[in-house]
Design a protein around this motif. Structure first.
Motif, PDB file in Angstrom:
ATOM      1  N   GLN A 141      -8.159  22.181 120.304  1.00  0.00           N
ATOM      2  CA  GLN A 141      -9.482  21.955 119.732  1.00  0.00           C
ATOM      3  C   GLN A 141      -9.763  22.833 118.517  1.00  0.00           C
ATOM      4  OE1 GLN A 141     -12.081  22.715 123.014  1.00  0.00           O
ATOM      5  NE2 GLN A 141     -11.767  20.712 123.916  1.00  0.00           N
ATOM      6  N   LEU A 142      -9.311  24.083 118.581  1.00  0.00           N
ATOM      7  CA  LEU A 142      -9.553  25.027 117.481  1.00  0.00           C
ATOM      8  C   LEU A 142      -8.488  26.103 117.548  1.00  0.00           C
ATOM      9  CD1 LEU A 142     -11.587  25.769 115.187  1.00  0.00           C
ATOM     10  CD2 LEU A 142     -12.691  27.276 116.848  1.00  0.00           C
ATOM     11  N   ARG A 143      -7.878  26.390 116.397  1.00  0.00           N
ATOM     12  CA  ARG A 143      -6.846  27.422 116.383  1.00  0.00           C
ATOM     13  C   ARG A 143      -6.842  28.146 115.054  1.00  0.00           C
ATOM     14  NH1 ARG A 143      -1.178  24.949 114.845  1.00  0.00           N
ATOM     15  NH2 ARG A 143      -1.873  23.218 113.593  1.00  0.00           N
ATOM     16  N   ALA A 144      -6.415  29.400 115.127  1.00  0.00           N
ATOM     17  CA  ALA A 144      -6.240  30.218 113.936  1.00  0.00           C
ATOM     18  C   ALA A 144      -4.794  30.095 113.494  1.00  0.00           C
ATOM     19  CB  ALA A 144      -6.586  31.664 114.247  1.00  0.00           C
ATOM     20  N   MET A 145      -4.582  30.037 112.176  1.00  0.00           N
ATOM     21  CA  MET A 145      -3.233  29.896 111.630  1.00  0.00           C
ATOM     22  C   MET A 145      -3.026  30.927 110.525  1.00  0.00           C
ATOM     23  SD  MET A 145      -2.991  25.759 111.434  1.00  0.00           S
ATOM     24  CE  MET A 145      -4.181  25.759 110.128  1.00  0.00           C
ATOM     25  N   ALA A 146      -1.857  31.520 110.529  1.00  0.00           N
ATOM     26  CA  ALA A 146      -1.501  32.500 109.510  1.00  0.00           C
ATOM     27  C   ALA A 146      -1.166  31.794 108.200  1.00  0.00           C
ATOM     28  CB  ALA A 146      -0.310  33.323 109.983  1.00  0.00           C
ATOM     29  N   ASP A 147      -1.532  32.445 107.108  1.00  0.00           N
ATOM     30  CA  ASP A 147      -1.247  31.936 105.769  1.00  0.00           C
ATOM     31  C   ASP A 147      -1.269  33.131 104.823  1.00  0.00           C
ATOM     32  OD1 ASP A 147      -0.749  30.192 103.695  1.00  0.00           O
ATOM     33  OD2 ASP A 147      -2.583  29.037 103.942  1.00  0.00           O
ATOM     34  N   THR A 148      -1.028  32.890 103.561  1.00  0.00           N
ATOM     35  CA  THR A 148      -1.158  33.922 102.538  1.00  0.00           C
ATOM     36  C   THR A 148      -1.910  33.346 101.352  1.00  0.00           C
ATOM     37  OG1 THR A 148       0.923  33.357 101.456  1.00  0.00           O
ATOM     38  CG2 THR A 148       1.017  35.053 103.161  1.00  0.00           C
ATOM     39  N   ASP A 149      -2.464  34.245 100.567  1.00  0.00           N
ATOM     40  CA  ASP A 149      -3.084  33.797  99.322  1.00  0.00           C
ATOM     41  C   ASP A 149      -2.024  33.789  98.223  1.00  0.00           C
ATOM     42  OD1 ASP A 149      -2.771  36.456  98.480  1.00  0.00           O
ATOM     43  OD2 ASP A 149      -4.891  36.939  98.696  1.00  0.00           O
ATOM     44  N   ALA A 150      -2.432  33.474  97.014  1.00  0.00           N
ATOM     45  CA  ALA A 150      -1.483  33.327  95.901  1.00  0.00           C
ATOM     46  C   ALA A 150      -0.730  34.619  95.590  1.00  0.00           C
ATOM     47  CB  ALA A 150      -2.216  32.839  94.657  1.00  0.00           C
ATOM     48  N   LEU A 151      -1.309  35.772  95.943  1.00  0.00           N
ATOM     49  CA  LEU A 151      -0.673  37.052  95.654  1.00  0.00           C
ATOM     50  C   LEU A 151       0.020  37.649  96.869  1.00  0.00           C
ATOM     51  CD1 LEU A 151      -3.421  38.560  93.334  1.00  0.00           C
ATOM     52  CD2 LEU A 151      -1.308  37.374  92.698  1.00  0.00           C
ATOM     53  N   GLY A 152       0.138  36.856  97.953  1.00  0.00           N
ATOM     54  CA  GLY A 152       0.839  37.320  99.138  1.00  0.00           C
ATOM     55  C   GLY A 152      -0.031  38.036 100.143  1.00  0.00           C
ATOM     56  N   GLY A 153      -1.322  38.109  99.894  1.00  0.00           N
ATOM     57  CA  GLY A 153      -2.232  38.762 100.833  1.00  0.00           C
ATOM     58  C   GLY A 153      -2.412  37.930 102.093  1.00  0.00           C
ATOM     59  N   PRO A 154      -2.620  38.601 103.234  1.00  0.00           N
ATOM     60  CA  PRO A 154      -2.781  37.865 104.477  1.00  0.00           C
ATOM     61  C   PRO A 154      -4.087  37.074 104.516  1.00  0.00           C
ATOM     62  CG  PRO A 154      -3.136  40.212 104.838  1.00  0.00           C
ATOM     63  CD  PRO A 154      -2.709  40.044 103.420  1.00  0.00           C
ATOM     64  N   VAL A 155      -3.999  35.844 105.020  1.00  0.00           N
ATOM     65  CA  VAL A 155      -5.153  34.965 105.175  1.00  0.00           C
ATOM     66  C   VAL A 155      -5.041  34.300 106.544  1.00  0.00           C
ATOM     67  CG1 VAL A 155      -6.294  32.872 104.318  1.00  0.00           C
ATOM     68  CG2 VAL A 155      -5.339  34.516 102.699  1.00  0.00           C
ATOM     69  N   VAL A 156      -6.146  34.219 107.270  1.00  0.00           N
ATOM     70  CA  VAL A 156      -6.176  33.497 108.535  1.00  0.00           C
ATOM     71  C   VAL A 156      -7.110  32.315 108.361  1.00  0.00           C
ATOM     72  CG1 VAL A 156      -6.771  33.600 110.988  1.00  0.00           C
ATOM     73  CG2 VAL A 156      -5.691  35.570 109.885  1.00  0.00           C
ATOM     74  N   ARG A 157      -6.613  31.139 108.671  1.00  0.00           N
ATOM     75  CA  ARG A 157      -7.394  29.908 108.539  1.00  0.00           C
ATOM     76  C   ARG A 157      -7.681  29.354 109.928  1.00  0.00           C
ATOM     77  NH1 ARG A 157      -7.213  29.120 103.255  1.00  0.00           N
ATOM     78  NH2 ARG A 157      -5.336  29.619 102.091  1.00  0.00           N
ATOM     79  N   LEU A 158      -8.885  28.812 110.091  1.00  0.00           N
ATOM     80  CA  LEU A 158      -9.240  28.132 111.327  1.00  0.00           C
ATOM     81  C   LEU A 158      -9.157  26.639 111.099  1.00  0.00           C
ATOM     82  CD1 LEU A 158     -12.338  30.098 112.679  1.00  0.00           C
ATOM     83  CD2 LEU A 158     -10.074  29.947 113.694  1.00  0.00           C
ATOM     84  N   GLU A 159      -8.529  25.941 112.036  1.00  0.00           N
ATOM     85  CA  GLU A 159      -8.413  24.491 111.955  1.00  0.00           C
ATOM     86  C   GLU A 159      -8.786  23.921 113.310  1.00  0.00           C
ATOM     87  OE1 GLU A 159      -4.540  22.049 112.042  1.00  0.00           O
ATOM     88  OE2 GLU A 159      -5.026  22.316 109.923  1.00  0.00           O
ATOM     89  N   GLY A 160      -9.580  22.865 113.288  1.00  0.00           N
ATOM     90  CA  GLY A 160      -9.953  22.282 114.563  1.00  0.00           C
ATOM     91  C   GLY A 160     -10.621  20.935 114.438  1.00  0.00           C
ATOM     92  N   VAL A 161     -10.849  20.371 115.587  1.00  0.00           N
ATOM     93  CA  VAL A 161     -11.551  19.101 115.696  1.00  0.00           C
ATOM     94  C   VAL A 161     -13.024  19.404 115.961  1.00  0.00           C
ATOM     95  CG1 VAL A 161      -9.485  17.877 116.491  1.00  0.00           C
ATOM     96  CG2 VAL A 161     -11.030  18.905 118.165  1.00  0.00           C
ATOM     97  N   PRO A 162     -13.903  18.422 115.775  1.00  0.00           N
ATOM     98  CA  PRO A 162     -15.336  18.681 115.962  1.00  0.00           C
ATOM     99  C   PRO A 162     -15.685  19.349 117.293  1.00  0.00           C
ATOM    100  CG  PRO A 162     -15.055  16.570 114.897  1.00  0.00           C
ATOM    101  CD  PRO A 162     -13.673  17.057 115.271  1.00  0.00           C
TER     102      PRO A 162
END
Length: 97
Positions: free
Chosen positions: A55-76
Motif C-alpha cells: 500500500q505504501l513504501r519508502a524507496m531509496a534514491d539519490t538526487d542529481a549530485l548523489g545525495g540521499p533521497v527517500v521517496r514514498l510510493e503508494g496507492v490511495p
C-alpha cells in the motif's frame, strides 16, 4: 489514456534531466546506501503501524549530485493510512504541548 497527445505530454513532463542524468565522478552508490538505511527504517515503522508494503513504501534514491533521497510510493489506500497516522500523531503532540 485519452489519446497519443496526452501520452506524449505525460512522458516529456517526466524527462527531468536532474532525475536521470548521471555525472562522472559522483558517488551515487554512497548516497543510495544512506537513503536505503533510512527507507528500511521508515518501512519498518510503517509496518509496525499496520501499513502494508503493497500500500505504501519508502524507496531509496539519490538526487542529481548523489545525495540521499527517500521517496514514498503508494496507492490511495496507503496514503489514507498515512494520513490517519499523521492526524493521530498531531493530536498526541497537541495534547503533550
Amino acid at each position: 489514456m485519452r489519446g497519443d497527445d496526452d501520452f506524449c505530454a505525460e512522458s516529456t513532463a517526466d524527462l527531468d534531466p536532474d532525475r536521470w542524468l548521471w555525472l562522472p565522478g559522483v558517488d551515487y552508490a554512497a548516497g543510495w546506501r544512506a537513503a536505503r538505511r533510512t527507507a528500511e527504517d521508515l518501512n519498518g515503522l510503517l509496518a509496525a503501524c499496520g501499513v502494508q508494503r503493497s500500500q505504501l513504501r519508502a524507496m531509496a534514491d539519490t538526487d542529481a549530485l548523489g545525495g540521499p533521497v527517500v521517496r514514498l510510493e503508494g496507492v490511495p489506500e496507503g496514503w489514507l493510512s498515512l494520513e490517519e497516522l499523521l492526524v493521530l500523531a498531531a493530536h498526541v503532540r497537541r495534547e503533550s504541548a
